[in-house]
Design a protein around this motif. Structure first.
Motif, mmCIF file in Angstrom:
data_model
loop_
_atom_site.group_PDB
_atom_site.id
_atom_site.type_symbol
_atom_site.label_atom_id
_atom_site.label_comp_id
_atom_site.label_asym_id
_atom_site.label_seq_id
_atom_site.Cartn_x
_atom_site.Cartn_y
_atom_site.Cartn_z
ATOM 1 N N ASN A 631 0.852 -1.188 0.000
ATOM 2 C CA ASN A 631 0.000 0.000 0.000
ATOM 3 C C ASN A 631 0.886 1.236 0.000
ATOM 4 O O ASN A 631 1.702 1.423 0.919
ATOM 5 C CB ASN A 631 -0.922 0.015 1.215
ATOM 6 C CG ASN A 631 -2.218 -0.705 0.965
ATOM 7 O OD1 ASN A 631 -2.269 -1.655 0.186
ATOM 8 N ND2 ASN A 631 -3.279 -0.258 1.612
ATOM 9 N N GLU A 632 0.739 2.065 -0.980
ATOM 10 C CA GLU A 632 1.641 3.209 -1.185
ATOM 11 C C GLU A 632 1.727 4.106 0.043
ATOM 12 O O GLU A 632 2.804 4.628 0.364
ATOM 13 C CB GLU A 632 1.165 4.022 -2.393
ATOM 14 C CG GLU A 632 2.092 5.185 -2.748
ATOM 15 C CD GLU A 632 1.664 5.896 -4.021
ATOM 16 O OE1 GLU A 632 2.405 6.781 -4.484
ATOM 17 O OE2 GLU A 632 0.578 5.570 -4.555
ATOM 18 N N TYR A 679 7.340 1.507 -7.946
ATOM 19 C CA TYR A 679 6.082 1.129 -7.302
ATOM 20 C C TYR A 679 4.940 1.148 -8.300
ATOM 21 O O TYR A 679 4.745 2.122 -9.036
ATOM 22 C CB TYR A 679 5.749 2.059 -6.137
ATOM 23 C CG TYR A 679 4.407 1.713 -5.516
ATOM 24 C CD1 TYR A 679 4.289 0.639 -4.658
ATOM 25 C CD2 TYR A 679 3.252 2.436 -5.848
ATOM 26 C CE1 TYR A 679 3.060 0.286 -4.112
ATOM 27 C CE2 TYR A 679 2.022 2.090 -5.313
ATOM 28 C CZ TYR A 679 1.928 1.010 -4.452
ATOM 29 O OH TYR A 679 0.711 0.656 -3.938
ATOM 30 N N GLN A 680 4.187 0.073 -8.317
ATOM 31 C CA GLN A 680 2.950 -0.024 -9.076
ATOM 32 C C GLN A 680 1.935 -0.746 -8.204
ATOM 33 O O GLN A 680 2.207 -1.839 -7.721
ATOM 34 C CB GLN A 680 3.137 -0.832 -10.369
ATOM 35 C CG GLN A 680 4.152 -0.295 -11.351
ATOM 36 C CD GLN A 680 4.358 -1.272 -12.495
ATOM 37 O OE1 GLN A 680 3.390 -1.752 -13.091
ATOM 38 N NE2 GLN A 680 5.611 -1.571 -12.806
ATOM 39 N N ALA A 681 0.777 -0.139 -8.012
ATOM 40 C CA ALA A 681 -0.256 -0.794 -7.216
ATOM 41 C C ALA A 681 -0.663 -2.102 -7.874
ATOM 42 O O ALA A 681 -0.571 -2.266 -9.088
ATOM 43 C CB ALA A 681 -1.465 0.131 -7.084
ATOM 44 N N GLY A 682 -1.097 -3.050 -7.041
ATOM 45 C CA GLY A 682 -1.509 -4.353 -7.561
ATOM 46 C C GLY A 682 -0.948 -5.472 -6.710
ATOM 47 O O GLY A 682 -0.992 -5.419 -5.483
ATOM 48 N N SER A 683 -0.359 -6.471 -7.359
ATOM 49 C CA SER A 683 0.162 -7.626 -6.624
ATOM 50 C C SER A 683 1.683 -7.624 -6.623
ATOM 51 O O SER A 683 2.328 -7.270 -7.608
ATOM 52 C CB SER A 683 -0.346 -8.930 -7.243
ATOM 53 O OG SER A 683 0.198 -9.121 -8.531
ATOM 54 N N GLN A 702 -0.972 -7.910 -1.644
ATOM 55 C CA GLN A 702 -1.839 -7.225 -2.590
ATOM 56 C C GLN A 702 -2.145 -5.821 -2.083
ATOM 57 O O GLN A 702 -2.364 -5.624 -0.881
ATOM 58 C CB GLN A 702 -3.155 -7.997 -2.746
ATOM 59 C CG GLN A 702 -4.099 -7.483 -3.797
ATOM 60 C CD GLN A 702 -3.682 -7.889 -5.196
ATOM 61 O OE1 GLN A 702 -3.089 -8.949 -5.382
ATOM 62 N NE2 GLN A 702 -3.978 -7.044 -6.175
ATOM 63 N N THR A 703 -2.167 -4.858 -2.985
ATOM 64 C CA THR A 703 -2.602 -3.520 -2.619
ATOM 65 C C THR A 703 -4.062 -3.583 -2.185
ATOM 66 O O THR A 703 -4.905 -4.159 -2.880
ATOM 67 C CB THR A 703 -2.457 -2.556 -3.798
ATOM 68 O OG1 THR A 703 -1.103 -2.546 -4.250
ATOM 69 C CG2 THR A 703 -2.864 -1.144 -3.392
ATOM 70 N N ALA A 704 -4.352 -3.020 -1.026
ATOM 71 C CA ALA A 704 -5.708 -3.056 -0.485
ATOM 72 C C ALA A 704 -6.332 -1.670 -0.521
ATOM 73 O O ALA A 704 -5.635 -0.650 -0.532
ATOM 74 C CB ALA A 704 -5.691 -3.592 0.941
ATOM 75 N N SER A 705 -7.660 -1.641 -0.511
ATOM 76 C CA SER A 705 -8.377 -0.366 -0.483
ATOM 77 C C SER A 705 -8.910 -0.116 0.926
ATOM 78 O O SER A 705 -8.347 -0.596 1.901
ATOM 79 C CB SER A 705 -9.508 -0.387 -1.512
ATOM 80 O OG SER A 705 -10.385 -1.468 -1.270
ATOM 81 N N THR A 706 -10.011 0.591 1.036
ATOM 82 C CA THR A 706 -10.572 0.973 2.335
ATOM 83 C C THR A 706 -11.106 -0.248 3.086
ATOM 84 O O THR A 706 -11.781 -1.090 2.494
ATOM 85 C CB THR A 706 -11.721 1.977 2.126
ATOM 86 O OG1 THR A 706 -11.226 3.086 1.384
ATOM 87 C CG2 THR A 706 -12.261 2.468 3.462
ATOM 88 N N PRO A 707 -10.848 -0.339 4.383
ATOM 89 C CA PRO A 707 -11.391 -1.474 5.136
ATOM 90 C C PRO A 707 -12.913 -1.384 5.277
ATOM 91 O O PRO A 707 -13.450 -0.309 5.567
ATOM 92 C CB PRO A 707 -10.701 -1.364 6.500
ATOM 93 C CG PRO A 707 -10.300 0.066 6.619
ATOM 94 C CD PRO A 707 -9.998 0.532 5.231
ATOM 95 N N VAL A 708 -13.580 -2.504 5.066
ATOM 96 C CA VAL A 708 -15.038 -2.546 5.192
ATOM 97 C C VAL A 708 -15.489 -3.614 6.186
ATOM 98 O O VAL A 708 -16.655 -3.664 6.555
ATOM 99 C CB VAL A 708 -15.705 -2.810 3.820
ATOM 100 C CG1 VAL A 708 -15.383 -1.677 2.849
ATOM 101 C CG2 VAL A 708 -15.267 -4.157 3.242
ATOM 102 N N ALA A 709 -14.573 -4.465 6.604
ATOM 103 C CA ALA A 709 -14.940 -5.547 7.517
ATOM 104 C C ALA A 709 -13.753 -5.933 8.375
ATOM 105 O O ALA A 709 -12.596 -5.672 8.017
ATOM 106 C CB ALA A 709 -15.438 -6.764 6.733
ATOM 107 N N ILE A 710 -14.061 -6.558 9.509
ATOM 108 C CA ILE A 710 -13.030 -7.073 10.409
ATOM 109 C C ILE A 710 -13.249 -8.575 10.546
ATOM 110 O O ILE A 710 -14.320 -9.019 10.971
ATOM 111 C CB ILE A 710 -13.094 -6.422 11.803
ATOM 112 C CG1 ILE A 710 -13.029 -4.905 11.710
ATOM 113 C CG2 ILE A 710 -11.977 -6.975 12.691
ATOM 114 C CD1 ILE A 710 -11.733 -4.362 11.179
ATOM 115 N N SER A 711 -12.242 -9.329 10.160
ATOM 116 C CA SER A 711 -12.323 -10.782 10.351
ATOM 117 C C SER A 711 -11.699 -11.137 11.690
ATOM 118 O O SER A 711 -10.786 -10.457 12.162
ATOM 119 C CB SER A 711 -11.616 -11.522 9.216
ATOM 120 O OG SER A 711 -10.215 -11.370 9.333
#
Length: 796
Positions: A631-632, A679-683, A702-711
């Motif tokens: 994650n950048e 740097y390039q977003a992705g895997s 993997q580049t991740a976006s905004t968190p929406v859940a908690i496992s």
């Protein structure tokens, strides 16, 4: 028969001084009153008073018996429980619940205030125990502790690392006589034992041991290895008998040791403890080792009493060529460790200790130094069964009567554990290598030699760059322990000692002290975060420094440690500082940093990146680890868009891919390879190849976006406690490594006893229903109900 009664539940706890502190001296027996005895609201007579005693009290107080107690004895008849008392369960560390304070004087000890607290418990004893010996056992209390029982002062305990025991046989009430009252005062304001977080309170188990009047003495029961020759072992059996009756007793002792059976008759004089010895030969031995931690059972029995212990058959030795286990050269792959954990402070249980030991075993660790204090029973047991060689360390080598008595007590409790190979008499003492210090050390060395027939004597010395060591000081040890021989700040001290003493047995007892914050890939002093690739903050100089300056990144980098160990096998191996982060000692930062940065895992037990460097060095199962996350926002990227990527692996070659495109295949050197990439977003993916060039292991981030859940995931299932990781996920199910939101947590059909996140600068107020994520993770310590499933519920 021998019986243990658990006293861990339903204690009343009061934080702070009492309006009226209980006295220690009495004018009449059992007449202190107050919280040391039954209170008015508990509807039990204060103490049994004879008719003559009642008459006397009335004579001196115009017929008022209670006033007579006050007049004659100064008895406290006014104290009572109020809302300031709360119910707690043991183990308990009250300091965890206190707010953090910005006080430089408290920084090293975890930024928590010291103070005074009281614990009070009432319990009933069955009539069956009237003729038995009754011993109260406190396995660990941090702070100067005073004890009262049924209106009598029992005594005092100084050290948080020493067990306290009290015979209450003549002070107890039985059934119809009423409940017994136990009061404990704990005071941490009289001084701290460590410059790290000590904790506070009754942080280990409390139980009552009920023994027959003629009984076996647990601490005198000792089976030890004299020698191993081929498949045959020569053993010694030592056991003690205590006769608390007024008559001489003849008793038949039956023993079974590793399958060897015997029976002998002994005569014990009245009111006497007597120790006996037997020699045994075992024809087919299975030696204990970290790789095969085989334990034997030893059983002693007499009419009315039985003792069972586990032990290992093994030998330890050390020469100027290094450490030998069972006669063969053996490399020590060790860590040093304090005894706290996320959310619970020092109130660890067997499950948490087992988790910590297993986590280090997975990294390849085979040795452990209990720094800088006596190893707990939980740690000794875990190391026995899981296979860890232990250095058990004396807190301070001050040759005062109470410290020597504590040392003797703890040696006798620990000595039969299979894991125990070394006693360290002290750590980096200021009086080390002086004639005065040598006189003190000699006292402690003599205690070990008398009571432990197997362990080796060492110290953990921070020596001078000049390599000075006093000849008379060396005579106290089997092995000279040296801290940080690989570090630049030590100069050539260890090399000079070797030149001056070529036959001296020397050992690395502390190494590394490398700064790193889990998930951090750039230095950030404001957040007290140290770059996992190597911090530019120094151990010895202020502010950011340049690469190569003294102490930059810590005392020594992991690569320097391993290189030194390989070059100097005579030093036995390494003991890395530390296995886990710990509260206090937040070097190289100050407030709001409140915990250390030296751990290979954080306070929750979540591994940092260099965990996998050591794992690559010490294990053979194919593995590969990739750093950083991808994650950048959390990376250090230069003006050309370039950033560093590193792989740790035990394979021969490694190849890096960004979004499926190879960034090159490299030869692995010192278990690592690295690339400078755009740097390039992705895997971001890495593959490891064996010596034949075949791909055998792979890993991807993997580049991740905004968190929406908690496992929630159980990372360790214990007998009574589970450790549950909370992990932030985005819409696609990717771990979000930069998530730092606060989440609400609750557990149904179980109890949360601790929450943590591994953030070395988290100064949030104590809570059991909410926690901040740190670098995408947090931890829940759950106390389970027997045979009942539970559910962890988390929401933003």
């Amino acid at each position: 028969m021998r019986l243990k009664i658990d006293l861990n539940s339903k204690w009343q706890f009061h934080l702070g001084n009492l309006t009226r502190e209980p006295n220690k001296l009495s004018k009449k027996a059992y007449a202190l009153g107050g919280f040391t005895q039954s209170l008015l609201a508990e509807h039990q007579p204060l103490l049994p008073i004879s008719p003559g005693g009642k008459h006397f009290l009335k004579l001196i107080a115009q017929g008022d018996e209670k006033q007579g107690l006050v007049n004659l004895c100064g008895t406290d008849l006014e104290s009572d429980l109020d809302e300031s008392w709360q119910e707690v369960e043991l183990p308990h560390d009250w300091k965890v619940t206190l707010p953090y304070v910005n006080n430089p004087a408290k920084l090293m000890a975890g930024s928590k205030e010291d103070g005074v607290a009281y614990y009070r418990k009432r319990f009933v004893l069955a009539e069956d125990h009237r003729e038995q010996k009754l011993v109260l056992h406190f396995k660990g209390i941090v702070g100067e502790a005073d004890f009262w029982f049924n209106g009598a002062y029992l005594g005092h305990n100084h050290s948080g690392y020493t067990e306290a025991e009290f015979d209450i046989s003549g002070l107890a009430y039985f059934e119809a006589e009423g409940s017994n009252t136990l009061l404990v005062k704990v005071d941490t304001s009289q001084g701290n034992e460590g410059w790290w977080y000590d904790g506070a309170g009754i942080y280990k188990d409390v139980y009552l041991e009920c023994l027959p009047a003629l009984h076996l003495v647990a601490d005198d029961f000792y089976v030890y290895t004299q020698s191993i020759s081929g498949k045959m072992a020569q053993l010694s059996l030592q056991y003690g008998l205590q006769n608390d009756t007024r008559y001489e007793q003849e008793v038949t002792v039956t023993y079974t040791v590793a399958g060897i059976k015997g029976q002998v008759s002994q005569v014990i004089p009245p009111l006497t403890n007597k120790v006996f010895h037997e020699k045994l030969t075992l024809a087919e031995v299975q030696a204990w080792s970290p790789e095969k931690p085989h334990l034997y059972k030893a059983k002693l029995s007499i009419a009315g009493d039985v003792l069972v212990k586990e032990f290992g058959i093994r030998t330890f030795s050390y020469t100027n060529k290094g450490f030998y286990l069972n006669g063969s050269r053996y490399e020590l792959k060790g860590i040093c460790e304090h005894q706290d954990f996320a959310g619970v402070g020092v109130a660890l249980n067997q499950d948490i200790v087992d988790f910590k030991v297993k986590k280090m075993k997975e990294m390849g660790v085979n040795a452990w130094r209990s720094a800088h204090h006596f190893a707990s029973e939980e740690l000794l047991t875990a190391c026995d069964r899981l296979g860890i060689i232990l250095i058990d360390e004396n807190r301070l080598p001050e040759a005062s009567p109470w410290r020597l008595a504590d040392f003797k007590k703890m040696i006798k409790k620990a000595r039969m554990h299979a894991c125990l190979a070394f006693w360290s008499l002290g750590n980096e003492e200021l009086v080390g290598n002086t004639e005065f210090g040598s006189r003190s050390l000699a006292k402690f060395a003599a205690v070990v030699k008398k009571y432990d027939q197997e362990s080796l004597l060492i110290s953990a010395e921070l020596l001078s760059p000049e390599g000075f060591v006093a000849e008379d000081y060396l005579e106290n040890f089997d092995v000279l322990g040296i801290n940080y021989p690989e570090a630049g700040v030590m100069g050539a001290g260890a090399e000079l000692i070797r030149q001056q003493h070529p036959q001296l047995a020397m050992m690395s007892t502390e190494n590394a002290s490398y700064f790193s914050t889990r998930g951090a890939y750039r230095d950030d002093a404001a957040k007290a975060q140290a770059n996992n690739f190597g911090s530019l903050y120094s151990m010895v100089l202020p502010g950011k420094r340049k690469v190569g300056e003294p102490g930059v990144g810590g005392t020594a980098h992991p690569e320097e440690v391993m290189a030194y160990a390989k070059k100097h096998p005579d030093m036995g191996g390494v003991f890395l500082w530390t296995g886990f982060d710990y509260n206090g000692e937040p070097s190289p930062f100050t407030w709001p940093a409140v915990s250390s940065q030296f751990g290979i895992c954080d306070l929750c037990g979540f591994p940092k990146d260099y965990y996998y460097y050591y794992q690559a060095q010490w294990t053979s199962k194919p593995m590969i680890h990739l750093m950083p996350h991808w994650n950048e926002a959390g990376l250090e990227i230069d003006g050309q868009g370039k950033t560093l990527v590193k792989v740790f692996t035990n394979q021969s070659e490694a190849e890096l891919f960004i979004n499926g495109i190879s960034q090159g295949r490299k030869t692995v050197t010192d278990c690592q390879a690295q690339w400078i990439v755009t740097y390039q977003a992705g895997s971001l993916e890495a593959k490891g190849y064996d010596k034949q060039g075949a791909p055998v292991v792979t890993t991807k981030v993997q580049t991740a976006s905004t968190p929406v859940a908690i496992s929630s995931q159980v990372v360790y299932r214990g007998q009574k406690y589970d450790l549950v990781a909370l992990v932030a996920k985005d819409q696609a199910g990717n771990v979000v490594p930069t998530a730092n939101q606060e989440v609400n947590v609750k557990v149904t059909s179980a109890k949360i006893v601790g929450l943590g996140n591994g953030d070395p600068a988290d100064i949030s107020n104590y809570a059991l229903d909410k926690v901040k994520l740190f670098m995408g993770k947090a931890l829940v310590v759950v106390k389970k109900e027997p045979k009942v499933s539970y559910q962890v519920e988390v929401e933003f």
